[in-house]
Write a protein that holds these residues in place. Structure first.
Motif, PDB file in Angstrom:
ATOM      1  N   LEU A 132       0.809  -1.217   0.000  1.00 16.77           N
ATOM      2  CA  LEU A 132       0.000   0.000   0.000  1.00 16.77           C
ATOM      3  C   LEU A 132       0.842   1.267   0.000  1.00 16.77           C
ATOM      4  CD1 LEU A 132      -2.667  -1.204   2.568  1.00 16.77           C
ATOM      5  CD2 LEU A 132      -2.939  -1.036   0.095  1.00 16.77           C
ATOM      6  N   SER A 133       2.118   1.142   0.317  1.00  7.52           N
ATOM      7  CA  SER A 133       2.987   2.324   0.342  1.00  7.52           C
ATOM      8  C   SER A 133       3.150   2.924  -1.058  1.00  7.52           C
ATOM      9  CB  SER A 133       4.361   1.972   0.917  1.00  7.52           C
ATOM     10  OG  SER A 133       5.058   1.086   0.047  1.00  7.52           O
ATOM     11  N   ALA A 134       2.821   2.144  -2.076  1.00  9.01           N
ATOM     12  CA  ALA A 134       2.981   2.612  -3.461  1.00  9.01           C
ATOM     13  C   ALA A 134       1.841   3.521  -3.909  1.00  9.01           C
ATOM     14  CB  ALA A 134       3.070   1.410  -4.399  1.00  9.01           C
ATOM     15  N   TYR A 135       0.810   3.720  -3.062  1.00  6.73           N
ATOM     16  CA  TYR A 135      -0.394   4.422  -3.496  1.00  6.73           C
ATOM     17  C   TYR A 135      -0.683   5.657  -2.646  1.00  6.73           C
ATOM     18  CZ  TYR A 135      -0.952   0.017  -5.912  1.00  6.73           C
ATOM     19  OH  TYR A 135      -0.729  -1.078  -6.707  1.00  6.73           O
ATOM     20  N   ASP A 161      -2.071   0.034   6.847  1.00  5.20           N
ATOM     21  CA  ASP A 161      -1.741   1.364   7.346  1.00  5.20           C
ATOM     22  C   ASP A 161      -1.983   2.352   6.207  1.00  5.20           C
ATOM     23  OD1 ASP A 161      -0.802   3.656   8.465  1.00  5.20           O
ATOM     24  OD2 ASP A 161       1.289   3.014   8.625  1.00  5.20           O
ATOM     25  N   LEU A 162      -3.054   3.121   6.336  1.00  7.72           N
ATOM     26  CA  LEU A 162      -3.428   4.063   5.284  1.00  7.72           C
ATOM     27  C   LEU A 162      -3.141   5.507   5.687  1.00  7.72           C
ATOM     28  CD1 LEU A 162      -6.801   2.402   4.193  1.00  7.72           C
ATOM     29  CD2 LEU A 162      -4.517   2.078   3.216  1.00  7.72           C
ATOM     30  N   SER A 163      -2.267   5.691   6.653  1.00  5.10           N
ATOM     31  CA  SER A 163      -1.921   7.036   7.112  1.00  5.10           C
ATOM     32  C   SER A 163      -1.378   7.876   5.963  1.00  5.10           C
ATOM     33  CB  SER A 163      -0.869   6.959   8.224  1.00  5.10           C
ATOM     34  OG  SER A 163      -1.372   6.276   9.339  1.00  5.10           O
ATOM     35  N   GLY A 164      -1.855   9.112   5.882  1.00  7.06           N
ATOM     36  CA  GLY A 164      -1.389  10.032   4.863  1.00  7.06           C
ATOM     37  C   GLY A 164      -2.012   9.832   3.504  1.00  7.06           C
ATOM     38  N   LYS A 165      -2.896   8.854   3.375  1.00  8.12           N
ATOM     39  CA  LYS A 165      -3.504   8.557   2.074  1.00  8.12           C
ATOM     40  C   LYS A 165      -4.925   9.124   1.999  1.00  8.12           C
ATOM     41  CE  LYS A 165      -0.885   4.257   1.726  1.00  8.12           C
ATOM     42  NZ  LYS A 165       0.217   4.882   0.945  1.00  8.12           N
ATOM     43  N   ARG A 166      -5.378   9.307   0.783  1.00  5.05           N
ATOM     44  CA  ARG A 166      -6.764   9.669   0.523  1.00  5.05           C
ATOM     45  C   ARG A 166      -7.553   8.368   0.397  1.00  5.05           C
ATOM     46  NH1 ARG A 166      -8.649  13.399  -4.648  1.00  5.05           N
ATOM     47  NH2 ARG A 166     -10.781  13.848  -3.931  1.00  5.05           N
ATOM     48  N   VAL A 167      -8.495   8.130   1.282  1.00  7.79           N
ATOM     49  CA  VAL A 167      -9.265   6.888   1.313  1.00  7.79           C
ATOM     50  C   VAL A 167     -10.712   7.220   0.953  1.00  7.79           C
ATOM     51  CG1 VAL A 167     -10.057   4.966   2.742  1.00  7.79           C
ATOM     52  CG2 VAL A 167      -7.736   5.875   3.032  1.00  7.79           C
ATOM     53  N   ILE A 168     -11.219   6.557  -0.084  1.00  6.82           N
ATOM     54  CA  ILE A 168     -12.544   6.886  -0.606  1.00  6.82           C
ATOM     55  C   ILE A 168     -13.415   5.626  -0.628  1.00  6.82           C
ATOM     56  CG2 ILE A 168     -13.821   7.934  -2.498  1.00  6.82           C
ATOM     57  CD1 ILE A 168     -11.248   9.312  -3.358  1.00  6.82           C
ATOM     58  N   PRO A 190      -7.317   6.843  11.489  1.00  3.06           N
ATOM     59  CA  PRO A 190      -7.320   8.261  11.874  1.00  3.06           C
ATOM     60  C   PRO A 190      -6.279   9.108  11.148  1.00  3.06           C
ATOM     61  CG  PRO A 190      -6.342   6.915  13.602  1.00  3.06           C
ATOM     62  CD  PRO A 190      -6.942   5.960  12.622  1.00  3.06           C
ATOM     63  N   GLY A 191      -5.248   8.465  10.606  1.00  3.32           N
ATOM     64  CA  GLY A 191      -4.210   9.209   9.896  1.00  3.32           C
ATOM     65  C   GLY A 191      -4.505   9.425   8.429  1.00  3.32           C
ATOM     66  N   ALA A 192      -5.629   8.888   7.947  1.00  5.57           N
ATOM     67  CA  ALA A 192      -5.994   9.011   6.525  1.00  5.57           C
ATOM     68  C   ALA A 192      -7.007  10.136   6.333  1.00  5.57           C
ATOM     69  CB  ALA A 192      -6.583   7.696   6.024  1.00  5.57           C
ATOM     70  N   LYS A 193      -7.079  10.626   5.106  1.00  6.20           N
ATOM     71  CA  LYS A 193      -8.115  11.584   4.735  1.00  6.20           C
ATOM     72  C   LYS A 193      -9.261  10.793   4.107  1.00  6.20           C
ATOM     73  CE  LYS A 193      -9.101  15.643   1.889  1.00  6.20           C
ATOM     74  NZ  LYS A 193      -8.610  16.539   0.807  1.00  6.20           N
ATOM     75  N   VAL A 194     -10.307  10.549   4.879  1.00  4.28           N
ATOM     76  CA  VAL A 194     -11.413   9.694   4.437  1.00  4.28           C
ATOM     77  C   VAL A 194     -12.521  10.561   3.853  1.00  4.28           C
ATOM     78  CG1 VAL A 194     -13.095   7.952   5.128  1.00  4.28           C
ATOM     79  CG2 VAL A 194     -10.822   7.991   6.193  1.00  4.28           C
ATOM     80  N   GLU A 195     -12.944  10.236   2.623  1.00  3.40           N
ATOM     81  CA  GLU A 195     -13.980  10.984   1.912  1.00  3.40           C
ATOM     82  C   GLU A 195     -15.098  10.037   1.485  1.00  3.40           C
ATOM     83  OE1 GLU A 195     -12.215  13.024  -1.387  1.00  3.40           O
ATOM     84  OE2 GLU A 195     -10.358  13.414  -0.270  1.00  3.40           O
TER      85      GLU A 195
END
Length: 223
Positions: A132-135, A161-168, A190-195
């Motif tokens: 997932l670090s590639a995205y 671990d999706l911290s710092g990622k845009r999660v949709i 909590p570290g992701a930007k969830v939309e």
């Protein structure tokens, strides 16, 4: 070389117009930047889907509710939406599959899903997760089961671990929409930007292509 007065004034005006043009172009580029930034970076579509049959003919009502038939092939509702997103954005795609397959009999599946929810189960995922670090952006799709995500999605979020990622998130459903799943994902990551993404009723899944495309275009993702 000396310039006539009129010629000097003309050159001065040209210089002013050129400077204004550069400033205006920079201003327009600044306005376009948010849309371009939304589509920047590499994207991944992660999804779980559970069609209750793989046979396109003679479906029961419940089987038909769980799937669409595209070019003679049966796809789960969420699977179809996931493929549309991947095709229209150029994203990579990963299907979450359980280590122990779920039953396709509707009543048995419904009962198992209820029991997993009541027990707070974490069904094992078959195989390894992608790197997932590639995205930068991760679309996450699932059907709404019992006003929640299927519990195997909790397994995914426990491991990812999706911290710092845009999660949709995107969801398919029988009328409940997202329920509270978007908020749950934000709590789990909590570290992701969830939309909030697209919500597709199962009755519209077969014909949802234009809606999915319009949503992606509005979000700045469609190619």
């Amino acid at each position: 070389m000396l310039l006539a007065r009129g010629e000097g004034m003309t050159l001065t005006k040209l210089a002013i117009f050129a400077a204004l043009a550069v400033t205006f172009s920079a201003f327009c580029a600044g306005l376009a930047a948010p849309r371009e930034a939304a589509a920047a970076g590499k994207a991944l579509v992660v999804y779980f889907s559970m069609p209750e049959t793989d046979k396109p003919d003679g479906m029961t009502r419940e089987e038909d509710n769980s799937a669409v038939v595209i070019d003679g092939k049966v796809l789960g509702n969420t699977q179809y939406v996931a493929q549309l997103i991947a095709e229209r954005t150029g994203a990579d795609i990963f299907r979450i599959e359980p280590e122990k397959p779920y039953p396709t009999d509707h009543e048995t599946l419904v009962g198992l899903a209820r029991a997993e929810k009541d027990d707070g189960a974490r069904p094992a995922i078959k195989g390894a997760l992608p790197d997932l670090s590639a995205y930068d952006t991760v679309f996450v799709g699932y059907p709404n089961w019992w006003a929640d995500m299927p519990m195997i999605l909790y397994t995914f979020f426990d491991r990812a671990d999706l911290s710092g990622k845009r999660v949709i998130p995107f969801v398919t459903h029988g009328g409940s929409g997202f329920s509270r799943t978007v908020e749950t994902i934000a709590e789990l990551e909590p570290g992701a930007k969830v939309e909030r993404g697209v919500s597709v009723p199962r009755s519209d899944a077969q014909e949802c292509g234009p809606e999915v495309t319009a949503w992606l275009r509005e979000a700045g993702f469609a190619k």
